[in-house]
Design a protein around this motif. Sequence first.
Motif, mmCIF file in Angstrom:
data_model
loop_
_atom_site.group_PDB
_atom_site.id
_atom_site.type_symbol
_atom_site.label_atom_id
_atom_site.label_comp_id
_atom_site.label_asym_id
_atom_site.label_seq_id
_atom_site.Cartn_x
_atom_site.Cartn_y
_atom_site.Cartn_z
ATOM 1 N N GLN A 14 0.826 -1.204 0.000
ATOM 2 C CA GLN A 14 0.000 0.000 0.000
ATOM 3 C C GLN A 14 0.865 1.261 0.000
ATOM 4 O O GLN A 14 0.603 2.208 -0.748
ATOM 5 C CB GLN A 14 -0.926 0.005 1.214
ATOM 6 C CG GLN A 14 -1.834 1.230 1.277
ATOM 7 C CD GLN A 14 -2.768 1.191 2.483
ATOM 8 O OE1 GLN A 14 -2.864 0.183 3.172
ATOM 9 N NE2 GLN A 14 -3.449 2.290 2.738
ATOM 10 N N ARG A 43 2.481 1.861 -3.391
ATOM 11 C CA ARG A 43 1.559 2.446 -4.364
ATOM 12 C C ARG A 43 1.291 3.920 -4.056
ATOM 13 O O ARG A 43 1.211 4.752 -4.958
ATOM 14 C CB ARG A 43 0.256 1.654 -4.373
ATOM 15 C CG ARG A 43 0.408 0.267 -5.003
ATOM 16 C CD ARG A 43 -0.827 -0.587 -4.797
ATOM 17 N NE ARG A 43 -0.735 -1.845 -5.540
ATOM 18 C CZ ARG A 43 -1.578 -2.871 -5.392
ATOM 19 N NH1 ARG A 43 -2.586 -2.770 -4.514
ATOM 20 N NH2 ARG A 43 -1.414 -3.971 -6.095
ATOM 21 N N GLU A 44 1.146 4.240 -2.762
ATOM 22 C CA GLU A 44 0.868 5.624 -2.378
ATOM 23 C C GLU A 44 2.025 6.543 -2.738
ATOM 24 O O GLU A 44 1.814 7.689 -3.162
ATOM 25 C CB GLU A 44 0.596 5.696 -0.876
ATOM 26 C CG GLU A 44 -0.724 5.073 -0.441
ATOM 27 C CD GLU A 44 -0.867 5.051 1.066
ATOM 28 O OE1 GLU A 44 0.112 5.429 1.756
ATOM 29 O OE2 GLU A 44 -1.942 4.660 1.563
ATOM 30 N N THR A 45 3.244 6.089 -2.540
ATOM 31 C CA THR A 45 4.432 6.914 -2.805
ATOM 32 C C THR A 45 4.927 6.775 -4.238
ATOM 33 O O THR A 45 5.928 7.420 -4.593
ATOM 34 C CB THR A 45 5.581 6.518 -1.861
ATOM 35 O OG1 THR A 45 5.964 5.158 -2.123
ATOM 36 C CG2 THR A 45 5.177 6.658 -0.403
ATOM 37 N N ARG A 46 4.243 5.943 -5.028
ATOM 38 C CA ARG A 46 4.675 5.623 -6.387
ATOM 39 C C ARG A 46 6.110 5.094 -6.383
ATOM 40 O O ARG A 46 6.938 5.443 -7.177
ATOM 41 C CB ARG A 46 4.529 6.827 -7.320
ATOM 42 C CG ARG A 46 3.071 7.284 -7.485
ATOM 43 C CD ARG A 46 2.958 8.462 -8.416
ATOM 44 N NE ARG A 46 3.451 8.160 -9.765
ATOM 45 C CZ ARG A 46 4.173 9.009 -10.481
ATOM 46 N NH1 ARG A 46 4.485 10.208 -9.980
ATOM 47 N NH2 ARG A 46 4.574 8.693 -11.687
#
Length: 470
Positions: free
Chosen positions: A275, A278-281
């Motif tokens: 997660q 994905r949030e921080t790419r």
Amino acid sequence: MAVQKHYAGAKLREIRVRANLTQRAFSERLGVSLPYLNQMENDNRPVSATVILALAREFEFDVNQLQGSDEARHLSDLKEALKDPVFGDAPISAAELKLAVANAPNLMRSLIHLHGTYRQTHDRLAALDQALGLEETRLSLSPWEEVRDFFHYRDNYIDAIDHAAEEFTTDAPDLMSAIDAALQQHGISTALEDLDGLRAYDTDRRTLTLSSRSHPATRRFQTLLQIALVAHHDLLEATLDLARFRTPEARDIARIGLANYFAGAAMMPYRAFLQAARETRHDLERLADRFEASIEQIAHRLSTLQRPGAKGVPFFFVRVDQAGTITKRHSATQLHFARFGGACPLWNVHRAFETPGRFLRQLAETPDGTRYLSIARDVSKSGGAFTAPIRRYAIALGCELRHAPDVVYSDGLDLGNSAAFEPIGISCRICERTQCHQRAVPPLEHKLDVDPNQRGVLPYRIALPRQTRL
């Protein structure tokens, strides 16, 4: 003269199939009943003299082919092939071999051909090993290679270990609380000393000594590794049993590898890490700060996010030393790394030593036309003392171009410009590029054309490979 009885069901089927006849039509041509033909084709009855004569008359069949010479030769060849250690130790009875030769001749011939090709390839690789200066050649993989392949063919993801590591922190407020609880539960005490190494565990006193010189993230990782060896011994051994390594050395290397895997997965639990990624790419620095881990640990963990039903971006991860030798390699992509020789000098990972502390970005294309986004950075490690040697490494992390928009390092790059992609390979010895200005040695098994009156990018021309019919 009496004709010797012979069981030749496979030969009868071969003649019938070649003549494009059904069993009924074939039996009529031979002058026998359908049940009788069926029994002969299944080797429940020998081929009678009447049938042999009919074969000669109706199909111009050479009856000498039923005298067993071919079968005996194939049986001998099959026995010889199956003695090769590559087929393992499972015993195969003479009856099984005879059935294979009699009832599956095409499969048998394919197996013999495959083994012959394997032997030729092995002999050529043995000659190559000798030319490269290796000390010995073996039919089987080295223990190190066997363990590497164990992780490789599982996409560097070990489900049972990963779940156990994720559960490690489930009931604890944070990772350090979980570590303290595990140490207390198993009666392990810890100490910091000025060690030359990273970790030393006294099994009798149950004392774990860590190097005071190492980074806190490294000490935390080494503590988790030791917890895995002690607290999850049964899980590790069960996983090793399933892997069925050929040698004790491979099993020992894999045990440490699994413990390392547990440590990384416990520091960066799968769902929480996925997660955050994905949030921080997939920003390595932000992830390193959030999970209190090193850049290398973050990059390595990103290459393991291949849990069924919850997969992350498939990355390749590699670590090289200053000589270009690959010391770690994992890939969930189509890009795989050569076993011999160094990596392609055009790859940006080699330039990372020139720019310490900075991320280098590269758009690259391999000879098969696959395009990648690759990032590289040096991860040199101080020994913690003036006299201690510095371990110099660089890492690269990359993904196929279709995943690049999910990675922060693609921002600002011209992903649609073909000219922006550098042509890289895997290793000079297996790269088919003919005009690479950085080629160190010619590719294997390609003919060279040397003209003393001409000099191009290379002092020779490389003949393009012919397409081989399979």
